[in-house]
Motif scaffolding. Sequence first.
Motif, mmCIF file in Angstrom:
data_model
loop_
_atom_site.group_PDB
_atom_site.id
_atom_site.type_symbol
_atom_site.label_atom_id
_atom_site.label_comp_id
_atom_site.label_asym_id
_atom_site.label_seq_id
_atom_site.Cartn_x
_atom_site.Cartn_y
_atom_site.Cartn_z
ATOM 1 N N THR A 230 38.381 38.515 55.658
ATOM 2 C CA THR A 230 39.297 38.007 55.903
ATOM 3 C C THR A 230 40.233 36.796 56.252
ATOM 4 O OG1 THR A 230 40.780 40.261 56.726
ATOM 5 C CG2 THR A 230 42.483 38.642 57.022
ATOM 6 N N TYR A 233 38.974 34.502 53.352
ATOM 7 C CA TYR A 233 40.390 34.151 52.703
ATOM 8 C C TYR A 233 41.348 33.086 52.950
ATOM 9 C CZ TYR A 233 44.812 35.397 49.877
ATOM 10 O OH TYR A 233 45.761 35.587 49.701
ATOM 11 N N GLU A 234 42.058 33.371 54.092
ATOM 12 C CA GLU A 234 42.873 32.947 55.164
ATOM 13 C C GLU A 234 42.552 31.284 55.533
ATOM 14 O OE1 GLU A 234 43.421 34.969 59.057
ATOM 15 O OE2 GLU A 234 44.801 36.698 58.206
ATOM 16 N N SER A 237 41.103 29.821 50.592
ATOM 17 C CA SER A 237 41.769 30.907 49.323
ATOM 18 C C SER A 237 42.378 29.248 49.190
ATOM 19 C CB SER A 237 42.630 31.770 49.222
ATOM 20 O OG SER A 237 43.370 31.766 50.383
ATOM 21 N N THR A 243 35.867 28.540 45.212
ATOM 22 C CA THR A 243 36.195 29.914 44.707
ATOM 23 C C THR A 243 35.262 30.481 46.040
ATOM 24 O OG1 THR A 243 35.347 30.275 42.669
ATOM 25 C CG2 THR A 243 38.072 29.696 42.343
ATOM 26 N N ASN A 245 34.033 34.792 46.363
ATOM 27 C CA ASN A 245 33.927 36.040 45.816
ATOM 28 C C ASN A 245 33.229 37.296 46.297
ATOM 29 O OD1 ASN A 245 35.627 38.211 43.986
ATOM 30 N ND2 ASN A 245 33.224 38.454 42.885
#
Length: 416
Positions: A230, A233-234, A237, A243, A245
Amino acid sequence: MHKKEKKIVESVNKHEDAALELLTNAVNINSGTMNFEGVREVGRLFKTELDKLGFETRLTSGDAYGRAGHLVATHKGKPGLKLLLIGHLDTVFELDSPFQKASKVNDSVMKGPGVGDMKGGDVIIILAMQALKDAGLLDDMSIEIVMTGDEEKSGSPLKLSKKELVDAAKWADVALGFENGDGKEETIVIARRGSTSWKLETTGNPAHSSQIFTERVGNGAIYEISRILTEFYEKLSTEENLTFNPGFILGGTSIDLQEDGMGGSAFGKTNVVPEKALVRGDLRAVSLEQLERAKETMKKIVSENYPQTSAQISFDDGGYPPFGKTTGSETLLEYYDQISQDLGYGEVYAVDPRNAGAADISFTAGHVSMAVDGLGLSGADNHTVEETGNINKVAVQAKRAAILMYRLSRMKNFKD
């Protein structure tokens, strides 16, 4: 247009039909990366064509890195421009694929395995060499062509797999890649994102689920790995062209990772706090600086653990390096754009790096100051059974590439 350039155009027009026949023959040979004999057969097909043009050619052994090997062709010209041209022989379509043969969709489009990625680009290289020879220009250039046999599934270690390519890049003044970029004829690639893989592992205290979040038991491995993902991502992203993944995740009381690292199994019970969790993923960045910055951010996030948990992340630095934009690549784009307009084919612009995956041109980064990719055959649906190439653009691409090489050869700073 210079009279020599007119001769280039005339030659491409003369040999276009033969080039399309060569493309059909190449596409009809299965050369999935792991079909070593098929890769070598395509290599022999192109070797024969380059032999006719006066190149010294050899098919290398890939035994040391578990692949078929490469086609390397060398032409020693007068002192001056040293060119590296990059292609690849292999495709993603192995012998068990239902997609094996070329077919015509219409007069402009060929459907077939590898027609765009990248047998079309290989044929464009050969057609451009033919045009330079017919125009009496080939002797003014020193050229090394490297068509790798493992672009789609690289051999290991990469240090050996890409040795011929890296050595050629160190020698060259200019590197030109004939992948098909984003599939559009009006684009070329001046920056490609590199690709590396990462593995994240977390541990927690195994205990009865009724005790989760207590001071003694803590949060468990799965909550910890969820926290980390998480925060990745924060924090990352929104960064342009970056990127990351997570490809798969395992978690529970115990986990079993497959030997090839591409999956596994997990065991756990709903009433037990999980002890182990693991994620594997990839990381793509457009420059070495961006890559290192992202790694440091990820490491910091990993270090800030939930209670009674631990985590570690590792990166596989054997992946494809970023092919960052340089002054040299921007200059080549300007030349190529002007040539396209001079030929009446319209403007050319740079591919968005988000639309250009890792490729063999990446291994020239840091070794040659002027490099671009995406000079190959436009088309669509690469890596699928719907792959197509716009065969009426083979001649267009060959003319643009050959004239680019000719104009570069006339630049004084390439003269010894």
